[in-house]
Design an enzyme around this catalytic site. Sequence first.
Site, mmCIF file in Angstrom:
data_model
loop_
_atom_site.group_PDB
_atom_site.id
_atom_site.type_symbol
_atom_site.label_atom_id
_atom_site.label_comp_id
_atom_site.label_asym_id
_atom_site.label_seq_id
_atom_site.Cartn_x
_atom_site.Cartn_y
_atom_site.Cartn_z
ATOM 1 N N ASP A 1 -7.110 -8.437 -2.062
ATOM 2 C CA ASP A 1 -7.373 -9.365 -0.962
ATOM 3 C C ASP A 1 -7.987 -8.704 0.271
ATOM 4 O O ASP A 1 -9.003 -9.169 0.799
ATOM 5 C CB ASP A 1 -6.129 -10.171 -0.605
ATOM 6 C CG ASP A 1 -4.999 -9.342 -0.003
ATOM 7 O OD1 ASP A 1 -4.891 -8.121 -0.299
ATOM 8 O OD2 ASP A 1 -4.193 -9.909 0.748
ATOM 9 N N ARG B 1 2.752 -14.672 -1.454
ATOM 10 C CA ARG B 1 2.923 -14.466 -2.887
ATOM 11 C C ARG B 1 4.409 -14.200 -3.151
ATOM 12 O O ARG B 1 4.844 -13.042 -3.196
ATOM 13 C CB ARG B 1 2.072 -13.298 -3.378
ATOM 14 C CG ARG B 1 0.578 -13.489 -3.199
ATOM 15 C CD ARG B 1 0.044 -14.582 -4.120
ATOM 16 N NE ARG B 1 -1.401 -14.732 -3.993
ATOM 17 C CZ ARG B 1 -1.994 -15.592 -3.175
ATOM 18 N NH1 ARG B 1 -1.250 -16.365 -2.385
ATOM 19 N NH2 ARG B 1 -3.311 -15.685 -3.127
ATOM 20 N N GLY C 1 -8.832 -25.385 2.003
ATOM 21 C CA GLY C 1 -9.684 -25.622 0.851
ATOM 22 C C GLY C 1 -10.804 -26.603 1.145
ATOM 23 O O GLY C 1 -11.509 -26.484 2.156
ATOM 24 N N ARG D 1 1.030 -3.422 -11.529
ATOM 25 C CA ARG D 1 0.872 -2.696 -10.257
ATOM 26 C C ARG D 1 2.135 -1.962 -9.808
ATOM 27 O O ARG D 1 2.173 -1.425 -8.696
ATOM 28 C CB ARG D 1 0.454 -3.680 -9.161
ATOM 29 C CG ARG D 1 1.582 -4.551 -8.698
ATOM 30 C CD ARG D 1 1.248 -5.750 -7.863
ATOM 31 N NE ARG D 1 0.240 -5.617 -6.859
ATOM 32 C CZ ARG D 1 -0.290 -6.678 -6.226
ATOM 33 N NH1 ARG D 1 0.110 -7.896 -6.538
ATOM 34 N NH2 ARG D 1 -1.203 -6.500 -5.298
ATOM 35 N N ASP E 1 -10.488 -14.958 0.989
ATOM 36 C CA ASP E 1 -10.847 -13.618 1.476
ATOM 37 C C ASP E 1 -12.272 -13.604 2.011
ATOM 38 O O ASP E 1 -12.554 -12.968 3.037
ATOM 39 C CB ASP E 1 -10.724 -12.602 0.341
ATOM 40 C CG ASP E 1 -9.339 -12.547 -0.262
ATOM 41 O OD1 ASP E 1 -8.362 -12.842 0.452
ATOM 42 O OD2 ASP E 1 -9.229 -12.210 -1.462
#
Length: 305
Positions: free
Chosen positions: A30, A167, A227, A103, A258
Site C-alpha cells: 500500500d 485490515r 469508491g 508475510r 493507493d
Amino acid sequence: MGGRFLSIGECMVELSQAKDGHLRKGFAGDTFNTAWYARACLPTDWSIDYFTALGDDAMSDEMATFMGNAGIGTGYIRRLRGKTPGLYMINLKDGERSFSYWRDSSAARQLAADGDVLRTAIEASDVLYFSGITLAVLPREDAYTLLAELRRAKAIGKIVAFDPNLRPRLWSSLDAMHAMIAEGGRASTLALPSFDDEAAHFGDDSISSTIRRYRQYGTTMVVVKNGPDGATIGEGSDETLVPAVKVEKVIDTTSAGDSFNGAFLAHYLQHHDALAAAAFAAEIAAKVIQEHGALVSPEKLKSIQ
C-alpha cells in the site's frame, strides 16, 4: 520549489493473474503503491524515498533495483541478514480483489527497529506518509517508536499523511486496531480513510462521522474516499464532495485507494488546493482500475497530467 517525500511501510512480492492461468510477478504494497503514484505525478524537483527493511536474498536485491529504476530512493532501506520480503497473491472476481498473504517473517516487520535510522530519514524529509498496515505489521514497541517520530515531525510543521487502511486480520483484536489507528490519527496532519472500512470496523454511520472522528484525533484535513461515490474533503467546518470519474468497465480495483492517495498528495503539494487535488486523483484512480495489477506505468497516466 520541490521537496522530499518519504513513504514508510512494507513492499511485497506481488503475484497477479495473467493470461492462460499464469501468474505475473511484481512488487507492491500500500505505501509503496502510493509512493509510485506520487513519483508519477510529481515533478523531478521532488524526491520520493521509500523507508522499509529488506532481506539479503536475490528477491530483495531485485525489489530494491525495481524501486531505484522507478525513481524511488532506496537509501534509507535497511538490509537484514537472513530475511526475505513478504509475498501476496491477488484473487480477482468481477474486478473485485481478495488477497492471500505470506508475510509472517517479512523483513519489513523490523523497519522501525533502529530508531536512529528512522529519525534520520524522517528529519531529512518534508512530507511523511504511512498507513494502518505499516502500524499493524510492526511489533508494538516499534510501532510506538514510529508514532513518536511522526509526532515530532508533525510538531515542527511537517506534513504527515495517514491512510488507516483497516485490515482487521493483521491485528490481535479490534480493540488493538482501534487504539493504534487513533494513535496514527494523532500523529498526522492529513487522514485519507475509506468510508466502507470505517463504517464496517468503527461503526461510522456517515461520512461526516468519519471526518469528525479523525478531526478529533487532531488531523487538520480529512479526505474520505467512497469508491464510485467520490471523495469528501473535510477541512475546518466545511465538507465538500468531489465526484468520482465514471468507468465503463472495472478491470482490477487493486491500488485504487493507493493511487488516489499518491495523486492527491502530489497535486496538493504543488497547488495547495484540496478540491482540485481530489478531482485530479479521481482521474488517476479511474485509469488505474481499468488496468491489471497495483502499479500502472506512468506513461499510461501522462494524458491526465
